[in-house]
Design an enzyme around this catalytic site. Structure first.
Site, PDB file in Angstrom:
ATOM      1  N   ASP A 174     -23.570  19.425 -32.258  1.00  0.00           N
ATOM      2  CA  ASP A 174     -24.701  19.996 -31.436  1.00  0.00           C
ATOM      3  C   ASP A 174     -24.573  20.900 -29.799  1.00  0.00           C
ATOM      4  O   ASP A 174     -23.351  20.154 -29.247  1.00  0.00           O
ATOM      5  CB  ASP A 174     -25.062  18.781 -30.993  1.00  0.00           C
ATOM      6  CG  ASP A 174     -25.566  18.236 -32.257  1.00  0.00           C
ATOM      7  OD1 ASP A 174     -25.967  18.622 -33.849  1.00  0.00           O
ATOM      8  OD2 ASP A 174     -26.849  17.867 -32.108  1.00  0.00           O
ATOM      9  N   HIS A 177     -20.230  17.714 -30.870  1.00  0.00           N
ATOM     10  CA  HIS A 177     -21.196  17.973 -29.768  1.00  0.00           C
ATOM     11  C   HIS A 177     -19.836  19.172 -29.486  1.00  0.00           C
ATOM     12  O   HIS A 177     -18.201  18.877 -29.485  1.00  0.00           O
ATOM     13  CB  HIS A 177     -20.902  17.814 -28.942  1.00  0.00           C
ATOM     14  CG  HIS A 177     -22.366  16.427 -28.328  1.00  0.00           C
ATOM     15  ND1 HIS A 177     -22.885  15.016 -29.484  1.00  0.00           N
ATOM     16  CD2 HIS A 177     -23.916  17.078 -28.846  1.00  0.00           C
ATOM     17  CE1 HIS A 177     -23.404  14.702 -29.324  1.00  0.00           C
ATOM     18  NE2 HIS A 177     -24.138  15.126 -29.234  1.00  0.00           N
TER      19      HIS A 177
END
Length: 276
Positions: free
Chosen positions: A97, A242
């Protein structure tokens, strides 16, 4: 003309790579009960992370270039996000992400390429607009790119018009750089509401959450991230990591350790097949 040829080539690569990466995975994704009534979203995942402030200004995506926009296919509105994939065949999925980030995303892409593994990247528009070459690489490498809004806001605090704006402009940038509009959406912070589900379906995007949080957003140390992913490994698991939103050097080092471990353990790292 060269621009149109490039997009055509990328679409062909996407179709071929997705077919290879998701062969035998028809009906791959699994959701929670779709019969549950709509309910207020609850924060999941990085609850303690400070909410990112919307940008003081918003960059407008380039328009008028490349092929015409593809009209989205409207989907059935879900009441819950998809949490896991099919447990058949020891499949797992890695997702990243907040990117793409020029300092961290290339290293993650290099590791995935080294082991010939595909992953999902849920990108933010304000990051993607300045790093379109990384989205183009994701397309060429066969990865799936999803929508993670423009500024990473808490959607439960926004009105419907602002949510649509966050999602729609990000999809425009993804199409410009990646070659096609995203078919998957992830709410920042895992905070879903009815508007996000409805608007996502109208834009042709399925809602994707996760099963295992690597906790890399806390920057807990490489060893902790590796242990979290390896201990949470199981058929059907979707791993949250991430590639932006902070110092992601630990995330870069961690995937170099846990990815070969997962493969040696017999897991097949896959991505959803493309809808046509």
């Amino acid at each position: 003309m060269q621009k149109d040829q490039l997009f055509t080539r990328r679409r062909m690569l996407l179709a071929g790579a997705a077919a290879l990466g998701a062969a035998g995975t028809a009906g791959l994704v699994m959701a929670g009960s779709e019969e549950a009534p709509p309910r207020p979203a609850v924060l999941a995942g990085p609850q303690a992370r400070q909410v990112l402030k919307p940008s003081a200004y918003r960059l407008q995506p380039l328009t008028g270039y490349g092929p015409p926009r593809t009209p989205p296919r409207r989907l059935t509105v879900r009441h819950e996000p998809i949490l896991r994939i099919s447990t058949r065949g020891r499949h797992m999925m890695l997702t990243f992400d907040d990117g793409p980030h020029p300092d961290y995303t290339p290293h993650i892409l290099d590791t995935l390429a080294k082991y010939d593994v595909r992953a999902m990247f849920f990108v933010c528009g304000e990051m993607a607009v300045d790093n379109k070459e990384l989205l183009a690489r994701m397309a060429d490498d066969g990865h799936v790119v999803g929508n993670h809004t423009w500024t990473h806001p808490l959607l439960t605090e926004l009105g419907r018009r602002d949510i649509r704006d966050e999602m729609e402009r990000t999809s425009d940038v993804i199409e410009d750089a990646y070659g096609e509009r995203p078919q998957w959406f992830r709410a920042p912070y895992g905070a879903w509401n009815r508007a996000a589900f409805q608007l996502g379906a109208q834009m042709g995007m399925e809602p994707m959450a996760w099963t295992v949080d690597s906790t890399d957003w806390e920057e807990p140390g490489t060893r902790t991230i590796v242990d979290r992913v390896e201990s949470g490994a199981a058929p059907g698991v979707v791993v949250l990591s991430h590639d932006a939103g902070g110092d992601r050097s630990q995330s870069v080092r961690a995937i170099r350790e846990y990815l070969p471990y997962l493969l040696d353990s017999g897991y097949r790292l896959t991505v959803p097949s493309r809808r046509t």
